[in-house]
Design a protein around this motif. Structure first.
Motif, PDB file in Angstrom:
ATOM      1  N   UNK A 129      -2.383  -4.136  -8.731  1.00  0.00           N
ATOM      2  CA  UNK A 129      -1.246  -4.908  -9.246  1.00  0.00           C
ATOM      3  C   UNK A 129       0.062  -4.392  -8.648  1.00  0.00           C
ATOM      4  N   UNK A 130       0.075  -4.337  -7.314  1.00  0.00           N
ATOM      5  CA  UNK A 130       1.183  -3.706  -6.594  1.00  0.00           C
ATOM      6  C   UNK A 130       2.485  -4.487  -6.683  1.00  0.00           C
ATOM      7  N   UNK A 131       2.421  -5.755  -7.087  1.00  0.00           N
ATOM      8  CA  UNK A 131       3.636  -6.524  -7.282  1.00  0.00           C
ATOM      9  C   UNK A 131       4.165  -7.153  -6.013  1.00  0.00           C
ATOM     10  N   UNK A 132       5.197  -7.954  -6.156  1.00  0.00           N
ATOM     11  CA  UNK A 132       5.753  -8.703  -5.024  1.00  0.00           C
ATOM     12  C   UNK A 132       6.500  -7.805  -4.053  1.00  0.00           C
ATOM     13  N   UNK A 133       6.857  -6.591  -4.484  1.00  0.00           N
ATOM     14  CA  UNK A 133       7.558  -5.685  -3.587  1.00  0.00           C
ATOM     15  C   UNK A 133       6.664  -5.063  -2.537  1.00  0.00           C
ATOM     16  N   UNK A 134       5.350  -5.197  -2.713  1.00  0.00           N
ATOM     17  CA  UNK A 134       4.405  -4.645  -1.744  1.00  0.00           C
ATOM     18  C   UNK A 134       4.026  -5.728  -0.734  1.00  0.00           C
ATOM     19  N   UNK A 135       4.468  -5.550   0.515  1.00  0.00           N
ATOM     20  CA  UNK A 135       4.173  -6.523   1.568  1.00  0.00           C
ATOM     21  C   UNK A 135       2.692  -6.476   1.935  1.00  0.00           C
ATOM     22  N   UNK A 136       2.098  -7.632   2.096  1.00  0.00           N
ATOM     23  CA  UNK A 136       0.687  -7.733   2.431  1.00  0.00           C
ATOM     24  C   UNK A 136       0.491  -8.331   3.826  1.00  0.00           C
ATOM     25  N   UNK A 137       1.398  -7.961   4.734  1.00  0.00           N
ATOM     26  CA  UNK A 137       1.379  -8.508   6.087  1.00  0.00           C
ATOM     27  C   UNK A 137       1.221  -7.430   7.163  1.00  0.00           C
TER      28      UNK A 137
END
Length: 308
Positions: A129-137
């Motif tokens: 649940x790393x949240x929107x602050x964690x970029x997944x790119x």
């Protein structure tokens, strides 16, 4: 997985086997706390080097980090007057934390990993649940390697091979006559990597292993871990394609895919999780960086309850 990439890797290895100056120098550093072998590989002609699968020390009881293990690499590189151009990760490790950002600050070098790290980030970003602050790119890394991508280490020809199965993002880095293959294979008397982590696949692991074992028999294989098989008293992390084909207890020549998948799946079902999986994955999916500090200035590692 491209057949042309495999053909290109084979050609580079065969050329290196007949040209002594195309053989890289390799110095390995073993961390007994995590059973991890890190490697410094360099071109003997130019001194350009890559650090592969480095270790940041982490105490799971206190949550404290340290760089004693990585400092050994710094000392060696400086003593040998090498120029580090790459900090390479074969995958997002689940058993140790990467020291790549710290080593980049000390020695230089771009942090590189396989492009499918984005799949790992999506999977574990959700689990933790790393949240929107964690970029997944994959933007936390300096470079994302694709299958068959060629690069140079000084005068040495190098190529990246995608070898998924243990995780979706595993890469093997072929440098001269040496291949750095992460967790895909262990020493012949110990076998193969597990394939039960989220995104793992035993059938894909078998195919990746056979891909590696189709390289020339004299190819030097450098592994990321060793746990000393029963009856062996010393740690080891270097072998050859020929030795693995002849003697790997899980996947030697003659082992069929379905048989391997059954063995691997059954074996994995009885394995406990690695001791450091929670901190390791959360740090390594961020390219070795700790999670962003919270309002009190402290970084936190999450433990998902009843998730695994």
């Amino acid at each position: 997985m491209s057949e042309s990439a495999l053909a290109a890797a084979t050609a580079r290895i065969e050329a290196a086997l007949t040209t002594p100056q195309a053989r890289p120098c390799v110095r390995s550093f073993f961390d007994p706390a995590t059973f991890t072998a890190s490697h410094v590989v360099h071109d003997p002609e130019t001194g350009e080097a890559a650090v592969i699968d480095s270790v940041m020390d982490y105490d799971p009881v206190s949550g404290r980090t340290d760089y004693r293990s990585a400092q050994q690499i710094v000392d060696y590189v400086q003593r040998e007057k090498l120029t580090v151009v790459w900090q390479l990760e074969t995958h997002a490790h689940a058993d140790h934390l990467s020291a790549a950002p710290w080593l980049r600050d000390q020695l230089g070098g771009r942090i590189g990993i396989g492009a499918d790290i984005v799949r790992v980030q999506h999977t574990f970003g959700s689990i933790f649940n790393a949240g929107t602050g964690f970029a997944r790119d994959g933007s936390q890394f300096d470079h994302l390697f694709t299958d068959g991508e060629c690069f140079k280490l000084g005068a040495l020809d190098c190529i990246a091979l995608h070898v998924p199965g243990h995780t979706p993002a595993d890469m093997a880095f072929v440098i001269g006559d040496a291949a750095f293959i992460g967790d895909t294979l262990f020493m012949p008397d110990y076998g193969t990597a597990r394939a039960d982590f989220p995104g793992g696949d035993a059938r894909m692991l078998f195919r990746s292993i056979r891909r590696l074992l189709s390289l020339p028999g004299q190819t030097r294989l450098f592994l990321c871990h060793d746990y000393k098989a029963p009856g062996r008293d010393t740690f080891a992390w270097e072998t050859t394609v020929a030795a693995e084909k002849a003697g790997n207890i899980h996947v030697h020549d003659g082992v069929e895919e379905d048989s391997f998948v059954t063995m691997r799946t059954t074996r994995d079902a009885g394995l406990s999780l690695p001791t450091l999986i929670m901190p390791s994955v959360q740090v390594n999916m961020r390219a070795g960086h700790l999670p962003e500090p919270e309002s009190n200035g402290v970084s936190y590692i999450k433990i998902p309850v009843n998730r695994f």
